[in-house]
Design an enzyme around this catalytic site. Structure first.
Site, short mmCIF file in Angstrom:
data_model
loop_
_atom_site.label_atom_id
_atom_site.label_comp_id
_atom_site.label_asym_id
_atom_site.label_seq_id
_atom_site.Cartn_x
_atom_site.Cartn_y
_atom_site.Cartn_z
N TYR A 29 0.84 -1.20 0.00
CA TYR A 29 0.00 0.00 0.00
C TYR A 29 0.87 1.25 0.00
O TYR A 29 0.65 2.19 -0.77
CB TYR A 29 -0.92 -0.02 1.22
CG TYR A 29 -1.69 1.26 1.45
CD1 TYR A 29 -2.71 1.64 0.57
CD2 TYR A 29 -1.42 2.08 2.53
CE1 TYR A 29 -3.41 2.82 0.76
CE2 TYR A 29 -2.12 3.27 2.74
CZ TYR A 29 -3.11 3.62 1.86
OH TYR A 29 -3.81 4.79 2.05
N GLU A 51 -11.34 6.09 5.62
CA GLU A 51 -10.80 6.82 6.76
C GLU A 51 -11.82 6.85 7.91
O GLU A 51 -11.45 6.74 9.08
CB GLU A 51 -10.42 8.25 6.37
CG GLU A 51 -9.22 8.37 5.44
CD GLU A 51 -7.89 8.04 6.10
OE1 GLU A 51 -7.84 7.92 7.35
OE2 GLU A 51 -6.89 7.90 5.37
N TRP A 59 -5.18 0.73 10.41
CA TRP A 59 -5.31 0.88 8.96
C TRP A 59 -5.16 -0.47 8.27
O TRP A 59 -5.80 -0.74 7.26
CB TRP A 59 -4.30 1.88 8.44
CG TRP A 59 -4.47 2.19 6.99
CD1 TRP A 59 -3.60 1.92 5.98
CD2 TRP A 59 -5.62 2.78 6.36
NE1 TRP A 59 -4.12 2.33 4.78
CE2 TRP A 59 -5.36 2.85 4.98
CE3 TRP A 59 -6.84 3.26 6.85
CZ2 TRP A 59 -6.28 3.38 4.08
CZ3 TRP A 59 -7.76 3.79 5.93
CH2 TRP A 59 -7.47 3.84 4.58
#
Length: 199
Positions: A29, A51, A59
């Protein structure tokens, strides 16, 4: 060698921050997506939604469930998601492929409606990118990176005024980092300056 403990040299010889070196998922990522410019409405709506789901969680968890989120939210097509109703919310709360949190799910639906409505005033892309700062940060360590900025505070305020929810200044700063509005790659990282937006 790097001049900060916050950078780790991988087996490929490339320097990354510690958070991006822990797993293959986070490394990929970081290497291919984080900090690259996102200038499409659908792309920004997806990042904004992810988010929101990340709030209070890791995350990496969100990334692991990303394809499930995409299936559940019609590829983050704002027009489709804006039409979701209470029955759809109930189905989403039973979907093990996503993070099942009613407040966050309902926020995504409201934000889809706000995204569609915002088109009459220039659109989500223009609103987000209009908050690009005049100067970029040049962090050497993770401690040099703020959790919010005057621009992220202004963006949060503008989004809320446009009907968005779950959009505080800390979340907005994280969004700005993720989509290239600011470049907080550490000096010495192999990704520093690769977005084409900043030197």
């Amino acid at each position: 060698m790097t001049d900060t403990d916050d950078l780790i040299i991988g087996s490929d010889g490339l320097a990354r921050p510690a958070w991006a070196a822990g797993t293959d998922l986070l490394r990929d990522y970081y290497d291919t997506e984080w900090g690259m410019p996102v200038r499409t409405e659908q792309g920004l709506f997806e990042r904004l939604s992810l988010e929101a789901f990340q709030a209070g969680l890791s995350w990496e968890l969100v990334l692991r469930k990303r394809e499930g989120f995409r299936r559940a939210f019609a590829g983050f097509d704002p027009d489709v998601v804006a039409g979701f109703d209470e029955e759809d919310v109930d189905k989403l709360l039973e979907n093990p492929e996503i993070i099942r949190n009613r407040r966050k799910i309902e926020a995504v639906l409201r934000n889809a409606q706000a995204t569609v409505a915002l088109r009459a005033k220039g659109g989500l892309v223009d609103l987000v990118w209009s908050h690009r700062p005049a100067e970029n940060l040049r962090p050497r360590t993770l401690a040099d990176i703020p959790s919010r900025s005057p621009e992220s505070e202004a963006l949060a305020k503008a989004l809320k005024k446009a009907g968005f929810t779950f959009v505080g200044p800390v979340m907005c700063f994280a969004l700005m980092e993720a989509v290239g509005v600011v470049d907080t790659h550490l000096l010495g990282s192999h990704r520093r300056g690769t977005s084409g937006v900043w030197d």
